[in-house]
Design a protein around this motif. Structure first.
Motif, PDB file in Angstrom:
ATOM      1  N   LEU A  23      -2.925   5.521  -0.748  1.00  0.00           N
ATOM      2  CA  LEU A  23      -4.125   4.647  -0.666  1.00  0.00           C
ATOM      3  C   LEU A  23      -4.065   3.874  -2.169  1.00  0.00           C
ATOM      4  O   LEU A  23      -4.332   4.800  -3.001  1.00  0.00           O
ATOM      5  CB  LEU A  23      -5.299   4.867   0.062  1.00  0.00           C
ATOM      6  CG  LEU A  23      -6.422   3.878   0.257  1.00  0.00           C
ATOM      7  CD1 LEU A  23      -5.759   2.767   1.198  1.00  0.00           C
ATOM      8  CD2 LEU A  23      -7.538   4.488   0.722  1.00  0.00           C
ATOM      9  N   ASN A  24      -4.154   2.676  -2.362  1.00  0.00           N
ATOM     10  CA  ASN A  24      -4.373   2.088  -3.847  1.00  0.00           C
ATOM     11  C   ASN A  24      -5.655   1.324  -4.004  1.00  0.00           C
ATOM     12  O   ASN A  24      -6.331   0.938  -2.928  1.00  0.00           O
ATOM     13  CB  ASN A  24      -3.204   1.166  -4.137  1.00  0.00           C
ATOM     14  CG  ASN A  24      -1.842   2.067  -3.978  1.00  0.00           C
ATOM     15  OD1 ASN A  24      -1.621   2.907  -4.628  1.00  0.00           O
ATOM     16  ND2 ASN A  24      -0.709   1.222  -3.382  1.00  0.00           N
ATOM     17  N   ASN A  25      -5.928   1.010  -4.985  1.00  0.00           N
ATOM     18  CA  ASN A  25      -7.191   0.031  -5.343  1.00  0.00           C
ATOM     19  C   ASN A  25      -8.413   0.516  -4.738  1.00  0.00           C
ATOM     20  O   ASN A  25      -9.153   0.028  -3.670  1.00  0.00           O
ATOM     21  CB  ASN A  25      -7.066  -1.255  -4.980  1.00  0.00           C
ATOM     22  CG  ASN A  25      -5.961  -2.114  -6.069  1.00  0.00           C
ATOM     23  OD1 ASN A  25      -6.445  -1.911  -7.324  1.00  0.00           O
ATOM     24  ND2 ASN A  25      -4.784  -2.220  -5.703  1.00  0.00           N
ATOM     25  N   LEU A  26      -8.725   1.940  -5.116  1.00  0.00           N
ATOM     26  CA  LEU A  26      -9.920   2.451  -4.159  1.00  0.00           C
ATOM     27  C   LEU A  26     -10.994   1.745  -4.390  1.00  0.00           C
ATOM     28  O   LEU A  26     -12.097   1.860  -3.729  1.00  0.00           O
ATOM     29  CB  LEU A  26     -10.080   3.968  -4.527  1.00  0.00           C
ATOM     30  CG  LEU A  26      -8.764   4.935  -4.497  1.00  0.00           C
ATOM     31  CD1 LEU A  26      -9.127   5.924  -4.980  1.00  0.00           C
ATOM     32  CD2 LEU A  26      -8.409   4.674  -2.999  1.00  0.00           C
ATOM     33  N   SER A  27     -11.264   1.216  -5.577  1.00  0.00           N
ATOM     34  CA  SER A  27     -12.490   0.407  -5.754  1.00  0.00           C
ATOM     35  C   SER A  27     -12.856  -0.795  -4.849  1.00  0.00           C
ATOM     36  O   SER A  27     -13.751  -1.317  -4.438  1.00  0.00           O
ATOM     37  CB  SER A  27     -12.488  -0.337  -7.286  1.00  0.00           C
ATOM     38  OG  SER A  27     -11.451  -1.109  -7.458  1.00  0.00           O
ATOM     39  N   VAL A  29     -11.674  -0.823  -1.710  1.00  0.00           N
ATOM     40  CA  VAL A  29     -12.214  -0.054  -0.587  1.00  0.00           C
ATOM     41  C   VAL A  29     -13.720   0.300  -0.549  1.00  0.00           C
ATOM     42  O   VAL A  29     -14.495  -0.044   0.256  1.00  0.00           O
ATOM     43  CB  VAL A  29     -11.121   0.960  -0.168  1.00  0.00           C
ATOM     44  CG1 VAL A  29     -11.569   1.814   1.163  1.00  0.00           C
ATOM     45  CG2 VAL A  29      -9.706   0.710  -0.012  1.00  0.00           C
ATOM     46  N   VAL A  30     -14.132   0.865  -1.734  1.00  0.00           N
ATOM     47  CA  VAL A  30     -15.180   1.373  -1.802  1.00  0.00           C
ATOM     48  C   VAL A  30     -16.257   0.259  -1.882  1.00  0.00           C
ATOM     49  O   VAL A  30     -17.349   0.203  -1.332  1.00  0.00           O
ATOM     50  CB  VAL A  30     -15.416   2.227  -3.394  1.00  0.00           C
ATOM     51  CG1 VAL A  30     -17.092   2.608  -3.264  1.00  0.00           C
ATOM     52  CG2 VAL A  30     -14.825   3.507  -3.002  1.00  0.00           C
ATOM     53  N   ASP A  53      -7.802   9.889  -8.478  1.00  0.00           N
ATOM     54  CA  ASP A  53      -7.888   9.129  -7.320  1.00  0.00           C
ATOM     55  C   ASP A  53      -7.551   9.944  -6.055  1.00  0.00           C
ATOM     56  O   ASP A  53      -8.178   9.485  -4.884  1.00  0.00           O
ATOM     57  CB  ASP A  53      -6.485   8.065  -7.584  1.00  0.00           C
ATOM     58  CG  ASP A  53      -6.973   6.948  -8.245  1.00  0.00           C
ATOM     59  OD1 ASP A  53      -8.277   6.933  -8.767  1.00  0.00           O
ATOM     60  OD2 ASP A  53      -5.906   6.063  -8.671  1.00  0.00           O
ATOM     61  N   LYS A  56     -10.919  11.156  -5.131  1.00  0.00           N
ATOM     62  CA  LYS A  56     -11.783   9.822  -4.702  1.00  0.00           C
ATOM     63  C   LYS A  56     -11.401   9.597  -3.010  1.00  0.00           C
ATOM     64  O   LYS A  56     -12.251   9.131  -2.420  1.00  0.00           O
ATOM     65  CB  LYS A  56     -11.481   8.858  -5.469  1.00  0.00           C
ATOM     66  CG  LYS A  56     -12.223   8.949  -7.082  1.00  0.00           C
ATOM     67  CD  LYS A  56     -12.037   7.796  -7.641  1.00  0.00           C
ATOM     68  CE  LYS A  56     -12.762   7.795  -9.050  1.00  0.00           C
ATOM     69  NZ  LYS A  56     -12.391   6.481  -9.952  1.00  0.00           N
ATOM     70  N   THR A  57     -10.020   9.502  -2.816  1.00  0.00           N
ATOM     71  CA  THR A  57      -9.652   9.086  -1.656  1.00  0.00           C
ATOM     72  C   THR A  57      -9.984  10.202  -0.567  1.00  0.00           C
ATOM     73  O   THR A  57     -10.534   9.822   0.621  1.00  0.00           O
ATOM     74  CB  THR A  57      -8.007   9.035  -1.316  1.00  0.00           C
ATOM     75  OG1 THR A  57      -7.548   8.184  -2.594  1.00  0.00           O
ATOM     76  CG2 THR A  57      -7.466   8.545  -0.379  1.00  0.00           C
ATOM     77  N   ILE A  60     -13.809   9.574   0.193  1.00  0.00           N
ATOM     78  CA  ILE A  60     -13.608   8.213   1.001  1.00  0.00           C
ATOM     79  C   ILE A  60     -13.440   8.587   2.472  1.00  0.00           C
ATOM     80  O   ILE A  60     -14.436   8.246   3.420  1.00  0.00           O
ATOM     81  CB  ILE A  60     -12.709   7.376   0.333  1.00  0.00           C
ATOM     82  CG1 ILE A  60     -13.555   6.809  -0.896  1.00  0.00           C
ATOM     83  CG2 ILE A  60     -12.869   5.975   1.284  1.00  0.00           C
ATOM     84  CD1 ILE A  60     -12.291   5.975  -1.745  1.00  0.00           C
ATOM     85  N   THR A  86      -4.121  -2.515  -1.211  1.00  0.00           N
ATOM     86  CA  THR A  86      -4.641  -1.326  -1.088  1.00  0.00           C
ATOM     87  C   THR A  86      -3.702  -0.401  -0.451  1.00  0.00           C
ATOM     88  O   THR A  86      -3.599   0.902  -0.632  1.00  0.00           O
ATOM     89  CB  THR A  86      -5.828  -1.270  -0.051  1.00  0.00           C
ATOM     90  OG1 THR A  86      -5.429  -1.759   1.241  1.00  0.00           O
ATOM     91  CG2 THR A  86      -7.018  -1.701  -0.362  1.00  0.00           C
TER      92      THR A  86
END
Length: 312
Positions: A23-27, A29-30, A53, A56-57, A60, A86
């Protein structure tokens, strides 16, 4: 393309190991989960406090699955709408290795999200962000600048289209010649002698034999490097500014960037020592989140268009 009847909760759990890894670009998603009221201010701060990350993932996914079916459905909808950022790029080259060690790499999250059975609730994705707020704000700044540049150009050349002072204008068809493939335009080319020819003679070698309809908006959709050639005064600069105008006025959900470089201002361009200097010092600097915007540009180069105006 939906092909599963699993609940959203089970669907997220089934791909957890792959989501944690890819999963990319977590910001993004959040931020969207926060906008959809899945996450609270406190939960967002806890996720942002994680240093890596990977962690973080995990946080989430833990939070989303604990909140149940509705939260997982919103999470999947966000992934579906923002998949280009993402989930990263789709695999263009099929796997050739058959060893067990590469089995995990064959799991395609793009196919996975496409197979989930979403409801007919297309209105849900209208307000989803494709990037972080600083990135969207920077896109707005670039569009504002592009609109200003385009307006100044058309105002300066307004006399060219005055009915009372209309010059004898000539036009040439815009032809896109795709290198390495059969193209209907079939541009005439010379071999070794071409580099030794004068500029006027060189330009004559690009006269198209066939001219399919190609508009400035079509050029904006291409994913190739384009060299626009033609006789002086034929409208190359006008076409460039029309593309600027179209991009600035385009109201789409995708987060993309357009950078316009005027090579007549070489003093500023030549002073740039890095990509950051080139984009932020020469073109426009973000109001906030400079590093976040720079990373988004680097990771999503497919969503960048550069227009370079030559000296002639």
């Amino acid at each position: 393309m939906a092909c599963t009847t699993q609940s959203a909760l089970d669907y997220v759990k089934s791909a957890r190991v792959h989501l944690v890894r890819e999963l990319n670009n977590l910001s993004v998603v959040v931020e969207n989960l926060y906008q959809q009221r899945v996450f609270s201010d406190e939960e967002v701060k806890e996720i942002q406090a994680e240093r890596h990350d990977y962690d973080k993932t995990r946080r989430i996914l833990d939070s989303v699955t604990k909140k149940g079916e509705a939260a997982c459905y919103k999470f999947l909808r966000i992934i579906d709408v923002t998949r280009k950022r993402t989930l990263g790029r789709t695999s263009l080259v099929p796997e050739t290795k058959s060893s067990a060690s590469t089995e995990a790499k064959k799991f395609d999250l793009h196919i996975w999200i496409s197979c989930f059975s979403f409801k007919d609730d297309t209105q849900m994705d209208i307000n989803y962000l494709q990037g972080s707020r600083p990135c969207h704000r920077y896109q707005e700044n670039l569009k504002s600048k592009a609109q200003k540049i385009s307006n100044e150009f058309w105002k300066a050349n307004k006399i060219q289209f005055d009915r009372n002072n209309k010059p004898d204008l000539s036009y040439a068809a815009l032809v896109l010649d795709t290198q390495g493939s059969v193209s209907p335009s079939k541009i005439k080319k010379l071999k070794n002698k071409k580099s030794k020819m004068s500029r006027p003679k060189k330009l004559r070698t690009y006269i198209p034999e066939d001219s399919p309809d190609i508009s400035p908006s079509d050029l904006l959709k291409t994913d190739k490097n384009i060299l626009l050639v033609g006789k002086p005064g034929i409208g190359k600069t006008a076409l460039t500014h029309e593309m600027l105008k179209l991009w600035a006025e385009r109201d789409n959900k995708e987060l993309d960037y357009m950078f316009y470089f005027d090579m007549r201002e070489t003093s500023h361009i030549m002073m740039a020592k890095s990509l950051e200097d080139l984009l932020f010092s020469v073109i426009s600097e973000p109001d906030e989140g400079k590093e976040e915007v720079l990373q988004d540009i680097k990771k999503n180069s497919d969503n960048i268009t550069s227009l370079v105006q030559s000296l002639s």
